[in-house]
Write a protein that holds these residues in place. Structure first.
Motif, short mmCIF file in Angstrom:
data_model
loop_
_atom_site.label_atom_id
_atom_site.label_comp_id
_atom_site.label_asym_id
_atom_site.label_seq_id
_atom_site.Cartn_x
_atom_site.Cartn_y
_atom_site.Cartn_z
N LYS A 182 -28.80 12.11 -43.53
CA LYS A 182 -27.74 12.13 -42.51
C LYS A 182 -26.64 11.14 -42.89
N LEU A 183 -25.41 11.54 -42.62
CA LEU A 183 -24.29 10.61 -42.79
C LEU A 183 -24.09 9.93 -41.44
N LYS A 184 -24.91 8.94 -41.19
CA LYS A 184 -24.98 8.30 -39.87
C LYS A 184 -25.14 6.80 -40.04
N GLY A 185 -24.33 6.05 -39.32
CA GLY A 185 -24.40 4.61 -39.42
C GLY A 185 -24.89 3.97 -38.14
N MET A 186 -24.41 2.76 -37.89
CA MET A 186 -24.76 1.99 -36.70
C MET A 186 -23.45 1.67 -35.99
N PRO A 187 -23.14 2.31 -34.86
CA PRO A 187 -21.84 2.13 -34.22
C PRO A 187 -21.64 0.74 -33.62
N ALA A 188 -20.39 0.35 -33.51
CA ALA A 188 -20.05 -0.94 -32.92
C ALA A 188 -20.23 -0.92 -31.41
N LYS A 189 -20.21 0.26 -30.83
CA LYS A 189 -20.35 0.40 -29.37
C LYS A 189 -20.96 1.77 -29.08
N LEU A 190 -21.92 1.82 -28.18
CA LEU A 190 -22.54 3.10 -27.86
C LEU A 190 -23.15 3.04 -26.47
N VAL A 191 -23.49 4.20 -25.95
CA VAL A 191 -24.23 4.31 -24.70
C VAL A 191 -25.72 4.38 -25.05
N SER A 192 -26.55 3.65 -24.33
CA SER A 192 -27.97 3.56 -24.62
C SER A 192 -28.69 4.89 -24.45
N ASP A 193 -29.90 4.95 -24.97
CA ASP A 193 -30.70 6.18 -24.95
C ASP A 193 -30.87 6.72 -23.53
N ASP A 194 -31.01 5.82 -22.56
CA ASP A 194 -31.23 6.28 -21.18
C ASP A 194 -29.93 6.58 -20.45
N GLY A 195 -28.80 6.40 -21.12
CA GLY A 195 -27.51 6.72 -20.53
C GLY A 195 -27.01 5.73 -19.50
N LYS A 196 -27.71 4.61 -19.34
CA LYS A 196 -27.38 3.67 -18.28
C LYS A 196 -26.64 2.42 -18.75
N HIS A 197 -26.64 2.17 -20.05
CA HIS A 197 -26.12 0.90 -20.54
C HIS A 197 -25.13 1.09 -21.70
N VAL A 198 -24.19 0.17 -21.79
CA VAL A 198 -23.28 0.12 -22.93
C VAL A 198 -23.74 -0.99 -23.86
N VAL A 199 -24.06 -0.63 -25.09
CA VAL A 199 -24.53 -1.58 -26.09
C VAL A 199 -23.38 -1.90 -27.04
N ILE A 200 -23.15 -3.18 -27.29
CA ILE A 200 -22.05 -3.59 -28.16
C ILE A 200 -22.57 -4.45 -29.31
N ARG A 201 -21.84 -4.40 -30.43
CA ARG A 201 -22.17 -5.21 -31.60
C ARG A 201 -20.91 -5.97 -32.03
N PRO A 202 -20.65 -7.09 -31.39
CA PRO A 202 -19.42 -7.85 -31.69
C PRO A 202 -19.34 -8.40 -33.11
N LEU A 203 -20.45 -8.43 -33.84
CA LEU A 203 -20.45 -8.94 -35.22
C LEU A 203 -20.17 -7.83 -36.23
N ALA A 204 -19.67 -6.69 -35.77
CA ALA A 204 -19.51 -5.51 -36.64
C ALA A 204 -18.66 -5.78 -37.87
N TYR A 205 -17.70 -6.70 -37.79
CA TYR A 205 -16.82 -6.99 -38.92
C TYR A 205 -17.25 -8.23 -39.71
N VAL A 206 -18.35 -8.85 -39.32
CA VAL A 206 -18.74 -10.14 -39.92
C VAL A 206 -19.76 -9.94 -41.03
N PRO A 207 -19.48 -10.42 -42.25
CA PRO A 207 -20.48 -10.31 -43.33
C PRO A 207 -21.63 -11.28 -43.11
N GLU A 208 -22.80 -10.89 -43.58
CA GLU A 208 -23.99 -11.71 -43.36
C GLU A 208 -23.86 -13.10 -43.98
N LYS A 209 -23.19 -13.20 -45.11
CA LYS A 209 -23.08 -14.50 -45.78
C LYS A 209 -22.37 -15.53 -44.90
#
Length: 310
Positions: A161-188
């Motif tokens: 699949k051409l599928k990644g990890m989104p910076a923002k999404l609705v949770s599996d149960d449809g009740k929550h907004v999940v965010i990843r504020p570190l989306a642009y930050v390199p691990e180093k």
């Protein structure tokens, strides 16, 4: 020497705040009145996420609340005093959720098999319930840029699949907004920041003990690429925001079946295969702009890119 180290640390802090602020603006992650549940595991990434969000909270033009949440999975030897003491000193609201998922995972998964899938599902369900109980409007996770690229490659290599990890999404149960504020930050950068801030790191005895995980192998591949070909990983990250559906093969995304010659020139036609100059990464382009300018297309109720350390 000490002054140089202090200067580099200050530049790192500014860069982290800028990149997290930029991701928040680009994806409208945090709005006025939000109660953000920050999931803190005891690892460098979640510590860094909470640390930077607390800095941005102090000078954001919108009001939002932070509450740190840790899921104590009852792993043997887990130092349960570390996080409460650390979070208490920070002065941030926090909640420790005690659930023995460790025993479930070890009982269900055969020895030598990957533990992450079941552990992740159990943890996710518990965190969604806790978010409900705490009245959280957003759930913030500590996944960084490299995590997102690892997920992309894992899905390509092993999931077809051409599928990644989104910076923002609705949770599996449809009740929550999940965010990843570190989306642009390199691990180093997060690794360096953990050293600067001397976070009390707590190693994971589940996934941390599995050396042959495919995710670790892909992570090593990305680090090797970055070492041998500087800029390649950043280009890959930028590619996630520059998708051309007409030049992939997903019929659900592009109407290949009904495609006909129109007689009108198309910039996305054959010449799209010609060599093109590499686009300037967004971070580099925006770093040279006035900080207060922000993103004109973004709603005014979100945190501006200008959220930098002073």
């Amino acid at each position: 020497m000490a002054m140089n180290i202090e200067l580099e640390n200050h530049k790192l802090e500014k860069r982290l705040c800028r990149e997290v602020g930029r991701a928040i603006v680009d994806y409208n992650m945090i709005e006025d009145g939000d109660r953000v549940m920050v999931c803190v595991s005891g690892g460098k990434d979640s510590y860094g996420l909470l640390d930077i969000l607390m800095k941005l909270q102090q000078r954001a033009p919108v009001n939002f609340e932070l509450i740190a949440v840790n899921l104590d999975q009852k792993q043997p030897g887990f130092p349960e005093h570390v996080l409460p003491e650390y979070l208490g000193k920070l002065g941030v609201k926090f909640h420790i959720e005690n659930q023995d998922t460790y025993s479930i995972v070890k009982r269900v998964i055969p020895e030598g098999k990957t533990l992450c899938s079941l552990c992740s599902r159990l943890r996710r369900g518990i965190l969604y319930r806790v978010a409900d109980e705490l009245g959280a409007t957003k759930i913030a996770l500590g996944h960084h840029r490299d995590d997102m690229l690892q997920t992309l490659l894992l899905n390509m290599f092993f999931g077809a699949k051409l599928k990644g990890m989104p910076a923002k999404l609705v949770s599996d149960d449809g009740k929550h907004v999940v965010i990843r504020p570190l989306a642009y930050v390199p691990e180093k950068d997060l690794s360096r920041w953990a050293e600067v801030r001397q976070f009390p790191i707590i190693p994971c005895t589940l996934c941390g003990s599995q050396e042959n995980l495919q995710r670790k192998q892909v992570g090593n591949l990305l680090r090797e690429w970055e070492h041998k070909y500087p800029g390649r990983v950043e280009n890959m990250a930028n590619a996630l925001q520059n998708v051309v559906p007409s030049h992939l093969m997903d019929r659900a995304l592009f109407p290949f079946e009904t495609l006909r010659a129109s007689g009108v020139p198309d910039d996305n036609g054959d010449k799209a295969f010609d060599d093109e100059p590499v686009a300037t990464p967004p971070a580099a382009a925006e770093a040279s702009e006035p900080a207060a300018q922000g993103n004109p297309a973004a709603p005014r109720t979100v945190i501006p890119i200008a959220a930098e350390a002073s």
